[in-house]
Design an enzyme around this catalytic site. Sequence first.
Site, PDB file in Angstrom:
ATOM      1  N   SER A   1     -16.265  -1.996 -10.027  1.00 31.67           N
ATOM      2  CA  SER A   1     -17.366  -1.183  -9.503  1.00 31.67           C
ATOM      3  C   SER A   1     -18.559  -1.265 -10.437  1.00 31.67           C
ATOM      4  CB  SER A   1     -16.874   0.264  -9.398  1.00 31.67           C
ATOM      5  OG  SER A   1     -17.965   1.133  -9.233  1.00 31.67           O
TER       6      SER A   1
ATOM      7  N   ASP B   1       0.866  -1.186   0.000  1.00 30.44           N
ATOM      8  CA  ASP B   1       0.000   0.000   0.000  1.00 30.44           C
ATOM      9  C   ASP B   1       0.903   1.236   0.000  1.00 30.44           C
ATOM     10  OD1 ASP B   1      -3.225   0.382   1.245  1.00 30.44           O
ATOM     11  OD2 ASP B   1      -1.922   2.121   0.952  1.00 30.44           O
TER      12      ASP B   1
ATOM     13  N   TYR C   1     -12.493   8.160 -13.337  1.00 31.42           N
ATOM     14  CA  TYR C   1     -12.465   7.048 -12.372  1.00 31.42           C
ATOM     15  C   TYR C   1     -13.242   5.850 -12.941  1.00 31.42           C
ATOM     16  CZ  TYR C   1     -14.246   4.064  -8.715  1.00 31.42           C
ATOM     17  OH  TYR C   1     -14.615   2.949  -8.010  1.00 31.42           O
TER      18      TYR C   1
ATOM     19  N   LYS D   1     -11.860   1.977 -14.303  1.00 31.78           N
ATOM     20  CA  LYS D   1     -12.318   0.639 -13.879  1.00 31.78           C
ATOM     21  C   LYS D   1     -12.728  -0.173 -15.110  1.00 31.78           C
ATOM     22  CE  LYS D   1     -11.524   0.847  -9.660  1.00 31.78           C
ATOM     23  NZ  LYS D   1     -10.740  -0.109  -8.901  1.00 31.78           N
TER      24      LYS D   1
ATOM     25  N   ARG E   1     -26.393  16.046  -8.288  1.00 26.38           N
ATOM     26  CA  ARG E   1     -24.940  16.050  -8.512  1.00 26.38           C
ATOM     27  C   ARG E   1     -24.681  15.532  -9.935  1.00 26.38           C
ATOM     28  NH1 ARG E   1     -21.395  12.389  -4.448  1.00 26.38           N
ATOM     29  NH2 ARG E   1     -22.562  10.741  -5.499  1.00 26.38           N
TER      30      ARG E   1
ATOM     31  N   VAL F   1     -28.585  16.894   0.407  1.00 28.18           N
ATOM     32  CA  VAL F   1     -29.176  15.809  -0.388  1.00 28.18           C
ATOM     33  C   VAL F   1     -29.157  16.237  -1.850  1.00 28.18           C
ATOM     34  CG1 VAL F   1     -31.248  14.415  -0.774  1.00 28.18           C
ATOM     35  CG2 VAL F   1     -30.634  15.129   1.557  1.00 28.18           C
TER      36      VAL F   1
ATOM     37  N   ASN G   1     -16.977  12.111   0.218  1.00 30.35           N
ATOM     38  CA  ASN G   1     -17.746  12.245  -1.017  1.00 30.35           C
ATOM     39  C   ASN G   1     -18.994  11.372  -0.962  1.00 30.35           C
ATOM     40  OD1 ASN G   1     -15.776  13.796  -2.541  1.00 30.35           O
ATOM     41  ND2 ASN G   1     -14.524  11.945  -2.462  1.00 30.35           N
TER      42      ASN G   1
HETATM   43  C1  UD1 Z   1     -20.053   6.741  -5.934  1.00 29.18           C
HETATM   44  C2  UD1 Z   1     -19.403   6.850  -7.289  1.00 29.18           C
HETATM   45  C3  UD1 Z   1     -19.106   5.467  -7.801  1.00 29.18           C
HETATM   46  C4  UD1 Z   1     -18.233   4.724  -6.810  1.00 29.18           C
HETATM   47  C5  UD1 Z   1     -18.923   4.692  -5.455  1.00 29.18           C
HETATM   48  C6  UD1 Z   1     -17.997   4.103  -4.405  1.00 29.18           C
HETATM   49  C7  UD1 Z   1     -20.292   8.974  -8.222  1.00 29.18           C
HETATM   50  C8  UD1 Z   1     -21.071   9.599  -9.317  1.00 29.18           C
HETATM   51  N1  UD1 Z   1     -20.244   7.619  -8.198  1.00 29.18           N
HETATM   52  O1  UD1 Z   1     -21.294   6.079  -6.117  1.00 29.18           O
HETATM   53  O2  UD1 Z   1     -18.480   5.554  -9.042  1.00 29.18           O
HETATM   54  O3  UD1 Z   1     -17.994   3.423  -7.258  1.00 29.18           O
HETATM   55  O4  UD1 Z   1     -19.250   6.001  -5.037  1.00 29.18           O
HETATM   56  O5  UD1 Z   1     -18.688   3.925  -3.212  1.00 29.18           O
HETATM   57  O6  UD1 Z   1     -19.736   9.659  -7.392  1.00 29.18           O
HETATM   58  N2  UD1 Z   1     -25.558  11.747  -1.824  1.00 29.18           N
HETATM   59  C9  UD1 Z   1     -26.107  12.879  -1.262  1.00 29.18           C
HETATM   60  N3  UD1 Z   1     -25.306  13.701  -0.517  1.00 29.18           N
HETATM   61  C10 UD1 Z   1     -23.970  13.437  -0.314  1.00 29.18           C
HETATM   62  C11 UD1 Z   1     -23.410  12.276  -0.888  1.00 29.18           C
HETATM   63  C12 UD1 Z   1     -24.224  11.456  -1.652  1.00 29.18           C
HETATM   64  O7  UD1 Z   1     -27.300  13.149  -1.417  1.00 29.18           O
HETATM   65  O8  UD1 Z   1     -23.298  14.243   0.364  1.00 29.18           O
HETATM   66  C13 UD1 Z   1     -26.430  10.846  -2.605  1.00 29.18           C
HETATM   67  C14 UD1 Z   1     -26.011  10.677  -4.065  1.00 29.18           C
HETATM   68  O9  UD1 Z   1     -26.594  11.658  -4.885  1.00 29.18           O
HETATM   69  C15 UD1 Z   1     -26.514   9.253  -4.357  1.00 29.18           C
HETATM   70  C16 UD1 Z   1     -26.372   8.520  -3.008  1.00 29.18           C
HETATM   71  O10 UD1 Z   1     -26.310   9.550  -2.016  1.00 29.18           O
HETATM   72  O11 UD1 Z   1     -27.877   9.285  -4.692  1.00 29.18           O
HETATM   73  C17 UD1 Z   1     -25.110   7.696  -2.914  1.00 29.18           C
HETATM   74  O12 UD1 Z   1     -23.996   8.510  -3.234  1.00 29.18           O
HETATM   75  P1  UD1 Z   1     -22.489   8.006  -3.007  1.00 29.18           P
HETATM   76  O13 UD1 Z   1     -22.343   7.433  -1.647  1.00 29.18           O
HETATM   77  O14 UD1 Z   1     -21.577   9.128  -3.375  1.00 29.18           O
HETATM   78  O15 UD1 Z   1     -22.345   6.796  -4.016  1.00 29.18           O
HETATM   79  P2  UD1 Z   1     -22.599   6.746  -5.599  1.00 29.18           P
HETATM   80  O16 UD1 Z   1     -22.748   8.066  -6.193  1.00 29.18           O
HETATM   81  O17 UD1 Z   1     -23.695   5.762  -5.852  1.00 29.18           O
END
Ligand code: UD1
Length: 364
Positions: free
Chosen positions: A146, A46, A172, A176, A317, A240, A221
């Site tokens: 992923s 790592d 990203y 993958k 987003r 959200v 994130n």
């Molecule tokens: C994200 C990545 C994906 C990656 C995965 C790893 C994007 C577009 N996709 O997936 O490629 O493999 O993480 O775990 O980033 N949300 C909110 N507020 C926040 C954060 C998220 O509302 O502060 C919502 C998002 O809009 C989504 C859901 O929560 O509807 C899940 O988001 P997140 O945990 O970031 O995962 P993904 O976007 O599905």
Amino acid sequence: MKPQNAESIMAPAILVTGGAGYVGSHTVMSMLERSESVEFEIVVVDNLSNAYRSEGQKKPAPLRIIEEMTGKNIHFYELDIRDKEGLDKIFAAHNIECVIHFAALKAVGESVEKPLEYYQANISGTCTLFEVMRDHGVYKLVYSSSCTVYGEPEKLPLDESHPTGRGLASPYGRSKYFCEEIMKDLCKSDPKWVVISLRYFNPVGAHHSGRIGEDPTGIPNNLMPFIAQVAVGRLKELVVFGDDYPTIDGTGVRDYIHVEDLAEGHVKAIKLFKDPAFSGFHAINLGTGTGYSVLQVVAAFERASGRRVARRAAARRAGDVAANYADAARARRLLAWRAARGLPDMCRDAWNWQSRHPHGFRDC
Ligand code: UD1
């Protein structure tokens, strides 16, 4: 170089790249917790780009804790997988039978700003690893992929026959996808390669002990660590992203999977290597098959933690899809695996980890 007759005197080993990270460390834990895995030594490589090591310690915090909990040793090398010479030495020093390859950059937004860094780390690094594997006659690989490779879903649930690589929103995601294509080419070029590409849905939660978990650097994130940090008071409110999707309550729906279930999926995948008839490239979804909206996750987290999670709605987003969830039938058939833990377990364990360690591994 390996000593003469190295294979006969050295215990077989599993190399885990990125083994100090979130999914990597839980997979190492899952392997060492199981008595049937004792036949293997664990070697972790790592570069610590997303893992914490306390001052004066040789090993990163999660690995140190796993050793403490299991009483087993982990060989650790601080190394970037693009360091071919360094990797070569590690393969010469251990009797590596197979590789679980997690090491990669994974922040979607950052990848849009720094595509070269992402292609360098995720694609060049992966090619270097494969070259060294081939040079040492190691052809068994589990790859950390992923569900992002599916892009915008054409139908739900997503099964492995869904097209990949179309309309991907980020470097990203493309990295993958490209790695999967490279692995397919490798398998075509030489039947010795056996590759299992595990397509994760949304890994969340933490080890049930609360001693290891997700520790994102900076502002998270992803949804679950963000919610956990709001609940513990580190962040003010959850934003959200979008409340006008065509879903149950207008917020995005995802297939969240407990990181311990995900880790167990890797342990099952390694078992497939024992079957001499199993060869070539295999993509396998790891998800529960059930989708939950952002607001459903928030409500479950509030129940699990007893804390209120302040939130406000904002615009969608960029790059987000309305909904995605897995068809997990292939994992059941090929790996004899299915997710055993539900959303309440994911929230309980995420909260257990976060409330014991508000500042992640810095508190350990
Ligand atoms: C994200 C990545 C994906 C990656 C995965 C790893 C994007 C577009 N996709 O997936 O490629 O493999 O993480 O775990 O980033 N949300 C909110 N507020 C926040 C954060 C998220 O509302 O502060 C919502 C998002 O809009 C989504 C859901 O929560 O509807 C899940 O988001 P997140 O945990 O970031 O995962 P993904 O976007 O599905």
